[in-house]
Design an enzyme around this catalytic site. Sequence first.
Site, PDB file in Angstrom:
ATOM      1  N   ASP A  55      15.814  20.190  -7.229  1.00 13.96           N
ATOM      2  CA  ASP A  55      15.762  21.886  -7.253  1.00 13.96           C
ATOM      3  C   ASP A  55      16.743  22.167  -5.731  1.00 13.96           C
ATOM      4  OD1 ASP A  55      13.902  20.707  -5.361  1.00 13.96           O
ATOM      5  OD2 ASP A  55      13.042  21.973  -4.776  1.00 13.96           O
ATOM      6  N   GLU A  75      11.185  20.581  -4.256  1.00 17.79           N
ATOM      7  CA  GLU A  75      10.722  20.115  -2.780  1.00 17.79           C
ATOM      8  C   GLU A  75      11.149  22.153  -1.661  1.00 17.79           C
ATOM      9  OE1 GLU A  75      12.104  19.145   1.294  1.00 17.79           O
ATOM     10  OE2 GLU A  75      13.317  20.833   0.460  1.00 17.79           O
TER      11      GLU A  75
HETATM   12 ZN   LIG Z   1      15.994  19.702   0.802  1.00 15.22          ZN
END
Ligand SMILES: [Zn+2]
Length: 434
Positions: free
Chosen positions: A100, A194
């Site tokens: 992501d 994340e």
């Molecule tokens: Zn990162």
Amino acid sequence: MAEAASRSNGARYAGPLAAELADDVLARFLRYVVIDTQASVDSTGYPSSAKQLDLSRLLVEELREIGLEDAELTEHGYVFATLPGTVEGAPTVGLIAHVDTAPDEPGTGVAPIVHHAYAGGPIRLPGDPTQVLDPAELPHLAERVGHDIVTSDGTTLLGADDKAGVAEIVAAVAYLARDTAPRATVRVGFTVDEEVGRGTDHFDLERFGADFAYTFDGSGLGELETETFSADQLKLTIKGVGVHPGTAKGRLVNAVKLLADVVAALPRDSLSPETTEEREGFVHPARIVGTTSSATLVLIARDHDDKKLAEHVELVRRLAAEVVAREPQASFELEVEEQYRNMRVALDRHPEVVAAAETAIRRAGVEPVHSIIRGGTDGARLTERGLPTPNLFTGGQDYHSLREWASVQDMAAAAATAVELIRLWGESVAGEPG
Ligand SMILES: [Zn+2]
């Protein structure tokens, strides 16, 4: 990229392995960054945006093509895959990156540009001429004359955070799958979300099955990060007494004003992100919502030292208590949520994991640089849960901005580091790790 040109000037590479890996790393990187994988802060789903899986699915295919037959997309959107080792008794080593990208800037329509053999001077991004990478302000860029520099066109993130890490890991396992040198077993793990702090929420350590791991989610060449912040999120709610303002005299107790007093009482020249650096912690009011009868402030508290972190939390509690004490009908509640803890303490119990990273970086032709993270990583949470996971450089820079950039030579050095790590752990026999 012109292969002949990149190879003819091998001196710019950290070493021969990096030079050999560079074309594959770049090709994969350019393929991955055009896939929009932006995470969403507003979503409660997992992953927070379904489009992250577009890249995850491609990665499963690519890993299978390389020969990692068990490559799978888990029900939570993680990619797990195994490259079997060739040495009995060698550990299973995790290599982890996140697919992501950050929600800070646009992530749709990424148009990467490779500035071949950077000649020095400002790089003006063509999609938005106000976006300029000026080496006078970017010392790392100033040091990379002769490198191939990848940027976006200035209207989006590049997404080197963390597609550089993803590309480096895939290039490394593709290389290792053909390599004849002894090696440890690799477990590849590509996570989602994340950037919205939920990268490891559903990461099943048992299913992953590594003895320890390395995230490739750092930045500048040679960085080895073993220390993160410890982090708490605070939710301070002040309750007042809401009364129609026309008839409020002597009765209204305004929670908005009381909460504003707490914010005003927070230190400005210290304990704030805008006035601290290095190992200085902070308590940071990040969001405020409310009405006269009830108002809530969300703060984040950060410090590398858990004791100091607890002091920051107590400061907020004390300020709230002092403000509320002035109004007999007001009250407050402080919720404290632990987000993650400095991984240093746990990593200190596994010095061999960190030492191997240093050795692998050196073998790739780079001098290791120990740096501390003013933030967290997926590795901080994994380490806390029992999987020691230091963080390694990717070669990407100026993350979360439209001026994000990456050096192909540095990305290649990171891929070479991954290869050397797995070889290194293959050389160590059981019971005598690196
Ligand atoms: Zn990162």
